[in-house]
Enzyme design. Structure first.
Site, PDB file in Angstrom:
ATOM      1  N   HIS A 167      -7.586   1.284   1.286  1.00  0.00           N
ATOM      2  CA  HIS A 167      -7.384  -0.110   1.662  1.00  0.00           C
ATOM      3  C   HIS A 167      -6.273  -0.351   2.692  1.00  0.00           C
ATOM      4  CE1 HIS A 167      -7.919  -4.310   1.166  1.00  0.00           C
ATOM      5  NE2 HIS A 167      -8.240  -4.323  -0.106  1.00  0.00           N
TER       6      HIS A 167
ATOM      7  N   PRO B 164     -18.998 -23.444  -2.325  1.00  0.00           N
ATOM      8  CA  PRO B 164     -19.456 -22.450  -3.297  1.00  0.00           C
ATOM      9  C   PRO B 164     -18.305 -21.566  -3.802  1.00  0.00           C
ATOM     10  CG  PRO B 164     -20.968 -22.543  -1.438  1.00  0.00           C
ATOM     11  CD  PRO B 164     -19.806 -23.407  -1.076  1.00  0.00           C
TER      12      PRO B 164
ATOM     13  N   LYS C 159     -25.296 -19.837  -3.565  1.00  0.00           N
ATOM     14  CA  LYS C 159     -24.513 -20.870  -2.866  1.00  0.00           C
ATOM     15  C   LYS C 159     -25.266 -22.194  -2.825  1.00  0.00           C
ATOM     16  CE  LYS C 159     -23.876 -18.293   0.923  1.00  0.00           C
ATOM     17  NZ  LYS C 159     -23.423 -17.869   2.247  1.00  0.00           N
TER      18      LYS C 159
ATOM     19  N   PRO D 268     -11.209  -0.031  -2.916  1.00  0.00           N
ATOM     20  CA  PRO D 268     -12.424  -0.664  -3.441  1.00  0.00           C
ATOM     21  C   PRO D 268     -13.656   0.230  -3.272  1.00  0.00           C
ATOM     22  CG  PRO D 268     -11.312  -2.038  -1.791  1.00  0.00           C
ATOM     23  CD  PRO D 268     -10.740  -0.675  -1.689  1.00  0.00           C
TER      24      PRO D 268
ATOM     25  N   LYS E 177     -23.640 -26.140  -2.911  1.00  0.00           N
ATOM     26  CA  LYS E 177     -23.818 -26.848  -1.624  1.00  0.00           C
ATOM     27  C   LYS E 177     -24.592 -28.135  -1.833  1.00  0.00           C
ATOM     28  CE  LYS E 177     -23.848 -23.099   1.792  1.00  0.00           C
ATOM     29  NZ  LYS E 177     -24.692 -22.444   2.813  1.00  0.00           N
TER      30      LYS E 177
ATOM     31  N   TYR F 126      -5.314 -14.558  -8.714  1.00  0.00           N
ATOM     32  CA  TYR F 126      -5.206 -14.188  -7.299  1.00  0.00           C
ATOM     33  C   TYR F 126      -6.586 -14.235  -6.667  1.00  0.00           C
ATOM     34  CZ  TYR F 126      -4.058 -11.030  -3.328  1.00  0.00           C
ATOM     35  OH  TYR F 126      -3.850 -10.473  -2.092  1.00  0.00           O
TER      36      TYR F 126
ATOM     37  N   TYR G 295       0.802  -1.229   0.000  1.00  0.00           N
ATOM     38  CA  TYR G 295       0.000   0.000   0.000  1.00  0.00           C
ATOM     39  C   TYR G 295       0.834   1.277   0.000  1.00  0.00           C
ATOM     40  CZ  TYR G 295      -3.751  -3.261   0.861  1.00  0.00           C
ATOM     41  OH  TYR G 295      -4.627  -4.311   0.738  1.00  0.00           O
TER      42      TYR G 295
ATOM     43  N   SER H 160      -8.074 -14.776   3.859  1.00  0.00           N
ATOM     44  CA  SER H 160      -7.899 -14.045   5.102  1.00  0.00           C
ATOM     45  C   SER H 160      -6.875 -14.725   6.020  1.00  0.00           C
ATOM     46  CB  SER H 160      -9.241 -13.969   5.817  1.00  0.00           C
ATOM     47  OG  SER H 160      -9.063 -13.348   7.064  1.00  0.00           O
TER      48      SER H 160
ATOM     49  N   SER I 242     -11.743 -11.633  -5.561  1.00  0.00           N
ATOM     50  CA  SER I 242     -11.971 -11.635  -4.130  1.00  0.00           C
ATOM     51  C   SER I 242     -13.426 -11.935  -3.830  1.00  0.00           C
ATOM     52  CB  SER I 242     -11.606 -10.254  -3.581  1.00  0.00           C
ATOM     53  OG  SER I 242     -11.592 -10.255  -2.194  1.00  0.00           O
TER      54      SER I 242
HETATM   55  N1  COA Z   1     -20.673 -28.968   0.875  1.00  0.00           N
HETATM   56  C1  COA Z   1     -21.672 -28.198   1.339  1.00  0.00           C
HETATM   57  N2  COA Z   1     -21.491 -26.943   1.817  1.00  0.00           N
HETATM   58  C2  COA Z   1     -20.235 -26.444   1.814  1.00  0.00           C
HETATM   59  C3  COA Z   1     -19.135 -27.201   1.340  1.00  0.00           C
HETATM   60  C4  COA Z   1     -19.402 -28.522   0.858  1.00  0.00           C
HETATM   61  N3  COA Z   1     -18.419 -29.292   0.384  1.00  0.00           N
HETATM   62  N4  COA Z   1     -18.031 -26.460   1.463  1.00  0.00           N
HETATM   63  C5  COA Z   1     -18.402 -25.280   2.005  1.00  0.00           C
HETATM   64  N5  COA Z   1     -19.731 -25.275   2.230  1.00  0.00           N
HETATM   65  C6  COA Z   1     -20.538 -24.212   2.838  1.00  0.00           C
HETATM   66  C7  COA Z   1     -19.868 -23.633   4.061  1.00  0.00           C
HETATM   67  O1  COA Z   1     -20.192 -24.360   5.197  1.00  0.00           O
HETATM   68  C8  COA Z   1     -20.430 -22.219   4.081  1.00  0.00           C
HETATM   69  O2  COA Z   1     -21.739 -22.256   4.604  1.00  0.00           O
HETATM   70  P1  COA Z   1     -22.557 -20.915   5.036  1.00  0.00           P
HETATM   71  O3  COA Z   1     -23.101 -20.304   3.783  1.00  0.00           O
HETATM   72  O4  COA Z   1     -23.626 -21.460   5.894  1.00  0.00           O
HETATM   73  O5  COA Z   1     -21.576 -20.061   5.752  1.00  0.00           O
HETATM   74  C9  COA Z   1     -20.556 -21.870   2.629  1.00  0.00           C
HETATM   75  O6  COA Z   1     -20.619 -23.118   1.943  1.00  0.00           O
HETATM   76  C10 COA Z   1     -19.415 -21.042   2.085  1.00  0.00           C
HETATM   77  O7  COA Z   1     -18.201 -21.734   2.099  1.00  0.00           O
HETATM   78  P2  COA Z   1     -17.140 -21.583   0.937  1.00  0.00           P
HETATM   79  O8  COA Z   1     -17.798 -21.205  -0.315  1.00  0.00           O
HETATM   80  O9  COA Z   1     -16.292 -22.808   0.909  1.00  0.00           O
HETATM   81  O10 COA Z   1     -16.309 -20.336   1.299  1.00  0.00           O
HETATM   82  P3  COA Z   1     -15.726 -19.781   2.656  1.00  0.00           P
HETATM   83  O11 COA Z   1     -16.817 -19.094   3.377  1.00  0.00           O
HETATM   84  O12 COA Z   1     -14.964 -20.847   3.354  1.00  0.00           O
HETATM   85  O13 COA Z   1     -14.750 -18.666   2.075  1.00  0.00           O
HETATM   86  C11 COA Z   1     -12.692 -17.676   1.445  1.00  0.00           C
HETATM   87  C12 COA Z   1     -13.570 -18.942   1.395  1.00  0.00           C
HETATM   88  C13 COA Z   1     -11.385 -17.944   0.769  1.00  0.00           C
HETATM   89  C14 COA Z   1     -13.416 -16.554   0.711  1.00  0.00           C
HETATM   90  C15 COA Z   1     -12.492 -17.316   2.942  1.00  0.00           C
HETATM   91  O14 COA Z   1     -11.773 -18.339   3.586  1.00  0.00           O
HETATM   92  C16 COA Z   1     -11.715 -16.053   3.146  1.00  0.00           C
HETATM   93  O15 COA Z   1     -10.512 -16.071   3.321  1.00  0.00           O
HETATM   94  N6  COA Z   1     -12.413 -14.896   3.141  1.00  0.00           N
HETATM   95  C17 COA Z   1     -11.823 -13.602   3.290  1.00  0.00           C
HETATM   96  C18 COA Z   1     -11.542 -13.018   1.950  1.00  0.00           C
HETATM   97  C19 COA Z   1     -11.234 -11.571   2.075  1.00  0.00           C
HETATM   98  O16 COA Z   1     -10.650 -11.134   3.047  1.00  0.00           O
HETATM   99  N7  COA Z   1     -11.675 -10.818   1.058  1.00  0.00           N
HETATM  100  C20 COA Z   1     -11.525  -9.431   1.040  1.00  0.00           C
HETATM  101  C21 COA Z   1     -10.122  -8.985   0.878  1.00  0.00           C
HETATM  102  S1  COA Z   1     -10.028  -7.264   1.048  1.00  0.00           S
HETATM  103  C1  HC5 Z   2     -15.105  -4.001  -0.178  1.00  0.00           C
HETATM  104  C2  HC5 Z   2     -14.127  -5.098  -0.279  1.00  0.00           C
HETATM  105  C3  HC5 Z   2     -13.299  -5.132  -1.490  1.00  0.00           C
HETATM  106  C4  HC5 Z   2     -12.287  -6.233  -1.518  1.00  0.00           C
HETATM  107  C5  HC5 Z   2     -10.915  -5.764  -1.757  1.00  0.00           C
HETATM  108  C6  HC5 Z   2      -9.905  -6.857  -1.917  1.00  0.00           C
HETATM  109  O1  HC5 Z   2     -10.199  -7.990  -2.125  1.00  0.00           O
HETATM  110  O2  HC5 Z   2      -8.639  -6.478  -1.885  1.00  0.00           O
HETATM  111  C7  HC5 Z   2      -7.606  -7.429  -2.005  1.00  0.00           C
HETATM  112  C8  HC5 Z   2      -6.782  -7.370  -0.736  1.00  0.00           C
HETATM  113  C9  HC5 Z   2      -5.829  -8.456  -0.528  1.00  0.00           C
HETATM  114  O3  HC5 Z   2      -4.869  -8.269   0.226  1.00  0.00           O
HETATM  115  O4  HC5 Z   2      -5.980  -9.529  -1.082  1.00  0.00           O
HETATM  116  C10 HC5 Z   2      -6.752  -7.056  -3.188  1.00  0.00           C
HETATM  117  N1  HC5 Z   2      -7.333  -7.233  -4.519  1.00  0.00           N
HETATM  118  C11 HC5 Z   2      -8.413  -6.282  -4.774  1.00  0.00           C
HETATM  119  C12 HC5 Z   2      -6.275  -6.957  -5.477  1.00  0.00           C
HETATM  120  C13 HC5 Z   2      -7.840  -8.603  -4.756  1.00  0.00           C
END
Ligand code: COA
Ligand code: HC5
Length: 634
Positions: free
Chosen positions: A351, A437, A427, A128, A431, A460, A115, A464, A562
């Site tokens: 961000h 999903p 989703k 974003p 599921k 990419y 950043y 988290s 993302s």
């Molecule tokens: N069968 C049935 N259901 C399933 C399944 C399977 N095999 N695998 C997962 N599911 C369900 C989960 O239990 C969950 O249920 P819910 O809707 O009741 O919560 C749902 O499906 C979603 O799971 P999934 O799609 O696998 O994703 P996740 O929630 O585990 O997310 C990431 C995956 C990578 C997005 C998450 O781990 C993460 O890191 N998120 C943060 C991303 C982030 O920070 N983004 C912004 C950046 S700025």
């Molecule tokens: C309102 C939420 C927007 C999501 C922003 C996001 O996913 O940023 C990523 C941050 C990171 O460290 O993975 C970077 N990206 C936009 C380049 C995917």
């Protein structure tokens, strides 16, 4: 960011840097107290993965995106790097030592490299946008009323931060780091000529009690607390916003805020010049110190209901150019809520201090809050008129503003964003097929890309790292050997459906395994970055594995994606990270999926429209495949 930006032909990604990161103003570490402090202390530290594991996984990740001989060369470089008593071991030891002595070995490096030392404008390239469902007002009065409720809702959320009553979040049963919530209020990015910094006034002995409101490009300080510390009510805020709007008619005043859309070096220079003047310095400081910024946007040309969300995404990402709302912003401000006159509503956030999920949690809270019935009329009290910030515009500042307008308009012309509400399923379908999903959607993105380009690309996805103290993100590399086999087979008529389903299941499972590995701190990208930065820290030359062509290819993310889920039916958006790539942000709801797809018009190889259609097609075709192929045959 997160890629080599060939737009400017400069290396801009975190891994392109070779110099050590000197912290100008260290980002705060855990500044929370009491309940949260003990929560934070109880979180595990971010691990440093084993060196050999990362080297092996790196080779595996390269397989779908680099050619055979190139891969061979990289394997040799890695062997040398890992040699007993070699450079890799030395750097690994350095990282392990760093990890033993820090709250998080990566987080300060990350905020600097990803950043604060990243020099492209924050607009489109880093900050974003977030688009809320269209609200049911259509005029100025409605805009003001809604804005007042929104402010009250944000202050309500802020009180949970201030009193430490914010519920601790969990992922897969594990508690998450809550620090990011403490970084988003009363904070601001400050431009510098080579690197920026962040200030956070929330924990000062006199925390700020005002927000900034910007209307017709004019900035105001609005006190949002009474002297007894209680927040202004929605009615009182409404009366104050009315005063602001009537004292800021549309004029030809210079839109100082547009300076914040500039390239960071240019803005750093312009900032030094702007703040030479004492009054200007005080104005800027008032904005920086404020709890957040509220942008009351001017009217936009009316658009069809169909394209409303896409136009709203533009408004949230960059404001639509200098003739619309790009100057009605202070893009350095961590939190900007944006409200139009036609029911458009959303946010833009800087961000550096936090990821999307804490911002979305705040937004979800605010949306619920604004739905509550109006509270009974509050007693009339005298409230002083909000102070207007009057900038002194010198010829040089005027010149800088003109340049910023021009550059912003070029960028606005270049960005093509489309919001797609994919209504066929959400989703629920993956599921029902026992698939994650998120993995299903990622594999659909791989299929969509392959159908358009007949090749796979470095992809990419944000993962988290909040299971660890002060954790931010690592990369899920969605292009895998398994995804490549699936996408190549999918449109191959010589292949049986059962085989295709088998490949799909393998691809989805491979993605899910990568995700599990990434969120548990065992992915490769941040570790590789750490090794590279450790070499710089020890004043060593850049190790060969990082000057290797394969490494640049691995970081040239033509798909930057993302998942940002929310309770509210909203959509988040961001720009591509390379000139010939796509940004794809999605919010999977139960029965539908909101997507925002972006690309640059200046790139003849990309098309937002085609990509968006290809994603819809891929999702539908994958479902059809699963439905036409009985599970029993697997
Ligand atoms: N069968 C049935 N259901 C399933 C399944 C399977 N095999 N695998 C997962 N599911 C369900 C989960 O239990 C969950 O249920 P819910 O809707 O009741 O919560 C749902 O499906 C979603 O799971 P999934 O799609 O696998 O994703 P996740 O929630 O585990 O997310 C990431 C995956 C990578 C997005 C998450 O781990 C993460 O890191 N998120 C943060 C991303 C982030 O920070 N983004 C912004 C950046 S700025
Ligand atoms: C309102 C939420 C927007 C999501 C922003 C996001 O996913 O940023 C990523 C941050 C990171 O460290 O993975 C970077 N990206 C936009 C380049 C995917």
């Amino acid at each position: 960011m997160w890629g080599i930006c060939s737009r400017t032909m400069v290396k801009v990604n975190p891994c392109g840097l070779i110099k050590p990161c000197h912290l100008v103003k260290p980002v705060s570490s855990t500044r929370v107290s009491g309940r949260y402090q003990s929560h934070q202390r109880g979180l595990p530290g971010l691990p440093v993965p084993p060196l050999q594991q990362t080297c092996e996984r790196y080779i595996t990740a390269l397989e779908p995106i680099v050619e055979g001989d190139e891969l061979q060369h990289t394997k040799q470089l890695l062997q040398e790097f890992q040699r007993a008593g070699g450079l890799g071991e030395r750097l690994q030891r350095g990282l392990e030592k760093r990890a033993a002595n820090a709250d998080n070995w990566l987080s300060q490096w990350w905020v600097q490299v990803a950043y604060l030392e990243y020099r492209l404008p924050v607009v489109v390239h880093s900050s974003p946008g977030l688009v809320l469902p269209r609200m049911d007002f259509r005029d100025k009065q409605g805009q003001i009323r809604f804005a007042a409720k929104l402010i009250a809702g944000v202050l309500d959320f802020k009180s949970m931060i201030d009193n430490e009553t914010l519920p601790i979040e969990y992922m897969g049963g594990k508690p998450l780091c809550m620090n990011q919530y403490y970084e988003v209020m009363s904070s601001c990015r400050i431009p510098g000529v080579k690197r920026d910094s962040i200030v956070n006034h929330a924990k000062s002995s006199t925390p700020p009690k005002h927000i900034t409101v910007v209307h017709n490009h004019q900035f105001f300080v609005l006190d949002v607390y009474h002297s007894d510390g209680s927040p202004l009510t929605a009615d009182q805020l409404c009366a104050q916003l009315d005063k602001i709007c009537s004292s800021s008619p549309h004029t030809d005043l210079e839109p100082v805020g547009i300076l914040t859309t500039q390239h960071r070096d240019a803005w750093g220079k312009a900032y030094a010049n702007l703040t030479k003047d004492k009054t200007n310095k005080e104005c800027v400081s008032a904005i920086q110190r404020s709890v957040f910024t509220l942008c009351l946007d001017g009217a936009r040309p009316p658009v069809s209901e169909d394209s409303h969300r896409s136009i709203a995404a533009v408004q949230m990402l960059h404001g639509g150019g200098s003739s619309l709302n790009s100057g009605n912003r202070w893009f350095d401000k961590t939190l900007q809520f944006i409200i139009g006159e036609d029911g458009t509503c959303g946010a833009n956030y800087e961000h550096a201090p936090a990821e999307g999920p804490p911002i979305v949690a705040l937004i979800d809270h605010v949306v619920e809050y604004t739905k509550k019935p109006d509270s009974p009329q509050s007693p009339m009290v005298h409230l002083s008129t909000p102070q207007k910030l009057q900038f002194n515009i010198t010829p040089q500042i005027k010149k800088d503003i003109e340049q910023a307008k021009q550059d912003m308009n070029i960028l606005a012309q270049d960005l093509d964003v489309k919001v797609v509400v994919f209504g066929h399923f959400g989703k629920n379908v993956p599921k029902a097929h026992q698939m994650s999903p998120d993995a299903f959607i990622q594999i659909a993105l791989q299929l969509a890309y392959y159908r358009l380009y007949q090749r796979c690309c470095a992809t990419y996805e944000s993962a988290s790292l909040r299971m660890f103290r002060l954790g931010r993100t690592d990369t899920i590399r969605s292009a895998s050997g398994a995804s490549a086999s699936f996408v190549k087979a999918f449109d191959d008529s010589s292949k049986q459906n059962t085989e295709k389903v088998d490949l799909l299941v393998k691809a989805v499972n491979a993605h899910r395994s990568y995700t599990t590995m990434a969120i548990s701190g065992q992915a490769i990208d941040r570790h590789l970055l750490g090794l590279k930065l450790q070499a710089a820290e020890e004043k060593l030359s850049v190790p060969d594995i990082f000057t290797d062509a394969a490494y640049s290819k691995a970081l040239h993310y033509r798909l930057s994606t993302s998942q940002v889920p929310s309770k509210t039916d909203c959509v988040m958006c961001f720009g591509p990270v390379v000139s010939d790539g796509y940004g794809v942000c999605y919010n999977p709801m139960n029965q539908h999926i909101n997507f925002a797809v972006s690309s640059f018009n200046s790139c003849t190889d990309t098309s937002t429209e085609r990509m968006a259609r290809a994603v819809e097609g891929a999702l539908c075709d994958m479902r059809t495949l699963l439905e036409q192929t009985p599970r029993a045959k697997l």
